[in-house]
Write a protein that holds these residues in place. Structure first.
Motif, PDB file in Angstrom:
ATOM      1  N   VAL A   1       0.824  -1.201   0.000  1.00 52.32           N
ATOM      2  CA  VAL A   1       0.000   0.000   0.000  1.00 52.32           C
ATOM      3  C   VAL A   1       0.864   1.259   0.000  1.00 52.32           C
ATOM      4  O   VAL A   1       0.460   2.291  -0.536  1.00 52.32           O
TER       5      VAL A   1
ATOM      6  N   VAL B   1       0.230   4.555  -2.407  1.00 48.99           N
ATOM      7  CA  VAL B   1      -0.140   5.868  -1.882  1.00 48.99           C
ATOM      8  C   VAL B   1       0.881   6.920  -2.318  1.00 48.99           C
ATOM      9  O   VAL B   1       0.509   8.045  -2.672  1.00 48.99           O
TER      10      VAL B   1
ATOM     11  N   LEU C   1      -8.401   6.758  -1.103  1.00 51.91           N
ATOM     12  CA  LEU C   1      -9.199   5.697  -0.477  1.00 51.91           C
ATOM     13  C   LEU C   1      -9.991   4.901  -1.506  1.00 51.91           C
ATOM     14  O   LEU C   1     -10.155   3.682  -1.376  1.00 51.91           O
TER      15      LEU C   1
ATOM     16  N   LEU D   1      -8.080   2.026  -3.401  1.00 52.36           N
ATOM     17  CA  LEU D   1      -7.616   0.862  -2.638  1.00 52.36           C
ATOM     18  C   LEU D   1      -8.431  -0.375  -3.008  1.00 52.36           C
ATOM     19  O   LEU D   1      -9.604  -0.276  -3.393  1.00 52.36           O
TER      20      LEU D   1
ATOM     21  N   PHE E   1      -9.341  -3.388   1.894  1.00 54.70           N
ATOM     22  CA  PHE E   1      -9.282  -2.211   2.755  1.00 54.70           C
ATOM     23  C   PHE E   1     -10.672  -1.589   2.974  1.00 54.70           C
ATOM     24  O   PHE E   1     -10.772  -0.479   3.489  1.00 54.70           O
TER      25      PHE E   1
ATOM     26  N   PHE F   1     -11.413  -0.545   6.581  1.00 57.09           N
ATOM     27  CA  PHE F   1     -10.650   0.649   6.956  1.00 57.09           C
ATOM     28  C   PHE F   1     -11.301   1.905   6.375  1.00 57.09           C
ATOM     29  O   PHE F   1     -11.464   2.910   7.073  1.00 57.09           O
TER      30      PHE F   1
ATOM     31  N   LEU G   1      -2.570   3.490   6.793  1.00 54.27           N
ATOM     32  CA  LEU G   1      -2.760   2.390   5.848  1.00 54.27           C
ATOM     33  C   LEU G   1      -1.654   1.344   5.996  1.00 54.27           C
ATOM     34  O   LEU G   1      -1.920   0.139   5.886  1.00 54.27           O
TER      35      LEU G   1
ATOM     36  N   THR H   1      -2.514  -0.725   9.029  1.00 54.27           N
ATOM     37  CA  THR H   1      -3.617  -1.631   8.714  1.00 54.27           C
ATOM     38  C   THR H   1      -3.124  -2.799   7.870  1.00 54.27           C
ATOM     39  O   THR H   1      -3.507  -3.956   8.098  1.00 54.27           O
ATOM     40  N   GLU H   2      -2.262  -2.500   6.909  1.00 56.17           N
ATOM     41  CA  GLU H   2      -1.723  -3.559   6.048  1.00 56.17           C
ATOM     42  C   GLU H   2      -0.901  -4.561   6.858  1.00 56.17           C
ATOM     43  O   GLU H   2      -1.023  -5.771   6.669  1.00 56.17           O
TER      44      GLU H   2
END
Length: 165
Positions: free
Chosen positions: A7, A11, A38, A41, A45, A48, A68, A71-72
């Protein structure tokens, strides 16, 4: 972004596109920039993105990148773990209704009100205005009630007494 790719690189690439738009004279505001990132993604995700939008989190693109990445890394450790982001209320949404006297609590501290006179066992009569008894026990009131009763209203013993005599 394809499923399984990092990710962070995605990004950073999206941030480069947003900066290129700014240089060409079509800048995006921060909210739209974050929405573009967002929406790009993958489906993994979605939770999230839902939490991010529901909590109205105001972050910059570098802060979003950090969130992110976290979260990943959580998704890679042990499958996907749902994370609920909680924040302090801003005053939006439903307001809590005030109770109508059920379960009232007494104020504590210096501001608590204290009774001045106390509770008297014998109050002032509302009928004769004399202290020492209440209206329900007032001899004058009870006498007036007896006088005001109609003659045929009572079945107690008056009818039987007249028949016997």
């Amino acid at each position: 972004m394809s499923e399984g790719s990092p990710v962070g690189a995605h990004v950073i690439k999206m941030t480069g596109y947003i900066q290129a738009l700014e240089k060409s004279g079509s800048p995006l505001n921060i909210e739209l920039s974050i929405d573009v990132v967002l929406q790009s993604l993958p489906d993994s995700f979605n939770q999230f993105v839902l939490n991010f939008n529901m909590n109205e989190i105001n972050k910059t693109l570098p802060q979003l990148l950090g969130m992110l990445r976290t979260t990943e890394s959580n998704m890679k450790k042990g499958g996907y773990i749902s994370i609920l982001m909680v924040r302090e209320a801003k005053g939006k949404g439903k307001k809590v209704a005030k109770s109508k006297g059920v379960g009232k609590t007494k104020p504590k501290g210096k501001n608590a009100l204290k009774p001045k006179g106390g509770i008297s066992k014998q109050g002032k009569c509302f009928h004769c205005d004399k202290p020492g008894h209440w209206k329900r026990n007032c001899p004058i009131y009870l006498e007036d009630v007896k006088k005001a009763k109609p003659v045929g209203a009572s079945v107690s013993g008056t009818a039987h007494e007249k028949e016997s005599s």
